[in-house]
Scaffold this active site. Structure first.
Site, short mmCIF file in Angstrom:
data_model
loop_
_atom_site.label_atom_id
_atom_site.label_comp_id
_atom_site.label_asym_id
_atom_site.label_seq_id
_atom_site.Cartn_x
_atom_site.Cartn_y
_atom_site.Cartn_z
N HIS A 1 1.22 -4.68 -8.28
CA HIS A 1 2.06 -3.53 -7.92
C HIS A 1 3.43 -3.62 -8.58
O HIS A 1 3.80 -4.67 -9.10
CB HIS A 1 2.22 -3.39 -6.39
CG HIS A 1 2.94 -4.53 -5.71
ND1 HIS A 1 2.29 -5.62 -5.19
CD2 HIS A 1 4.25 -4.74 -5.45
CE1 HIS A 1 3.16 -6.45 -4.64
NE2 HIS A 1 4.37 -5.94 -4.78
N GLU B 1 5.23 -0.14 -4.41
CA GLU B 1 5.93 -0.59 -3.22
C GLU B 1 7.34 0.01 -3.29
O GLU B 1 7.98 -0.03 -4.34
CB GLU B 1 6.02 -2.12 -3.23
CG GLU B 1 6.77 -2.71 -2.03
CD GLU B 1 6.81 -4.24 -2.06
OE1 GLU B 1 6.64 -4.83 -3.15
OE2 GLU B 1 7.03 -4.83 -0.99
N HIS C 1 10.84 -5.52 -8.49
CA HIS C 1 9.98 -6.55 -9.07
C HIS C 1 8.66 -5.95 -9.54
O HIS C 1 8.30 -4.84 -9.13
CB HIS C 1 9.70 -7.70 -8.09
CG HIS C 1 9.00 -7.31 -6.82
ND1 HIS C 1 9.68 -6.89 -5.69
CD2 HIS C 1 7.69 -7.26 -6.50
CE1 HIS C 1 8.80 -6.63 -4.72
NE2 HIS C 1 7.58 -6.83 -5.18
CO CO Z 1 6.10 -6.69 -3.78
#
Ligand code: CO
Length: 134
Positions: free
Chosen positions: A79, A130, A7
């Site tokens: 992020h 991440e 994502h």
């Molecule tokens: Co995230």
């Protein structure tokens, strides 16, 4: 080592307005707002054919995105999340390469109930990364 883009997370100052923009203007499929108290955010998931966008809004005073929104009042990309097959092997490799793993370096359970780690944005061209166990 890194696999699929899981994502892209975008911090937004107004979750309802951002949901309307994604659902209306951009014609995307969006979820209802989902409070995640353990992570200090409320999330709206935007489902795309090949990945997800997560619209993040602070939840509580200790929210990790509060300061980000203070610096970026109109919102911004917070992020990107890449999947890895083995998060411990990924961490060890990154540390050996000199990358900084945030926090105590131990994977935590993330927003999708899978172990995640965050990498210092200064080591990756200004982008907070991440990593999520696939
Ligand atoms: Co995230």
């Amino acid at each position: 080592m890194i696999g699929r883009l899981n994502h892209v997370a975008i911090a937004v100052p107004d979750l309802a307005a951002a949901s309307t923009t994604y659902a209306g203007t951009l014609g995307a499929k969006v979820s209802a707002p989902m409070p995640q108290p353990a992570h200090g955010v409320t999330v709206v998931f935007v489902e795309l054919p090949n990945t997800k966008i997560e619209l993040l809004h602070p939840l509580g005073d200790a929210s990790p995105i509060k300061a980000f929104l203070e610096r970026n009042p109109s919102g911004g990309i917070h992020h990107v999340c890449y999947e890895v097959d083995d998060i411990y092997a990924a961490r060890d490799r990154l540390k050996a390469e000199g990358a900084r793993v945030l926090g105590d370096g131990e994977p935590k359970i993330g927003a999708h109930d899978k172990p995640v780690l965050f990498l210092h944005p200064k080591d990756f061209y200004g982008t907070l990364i991440e990593l999520e166990q696939a």
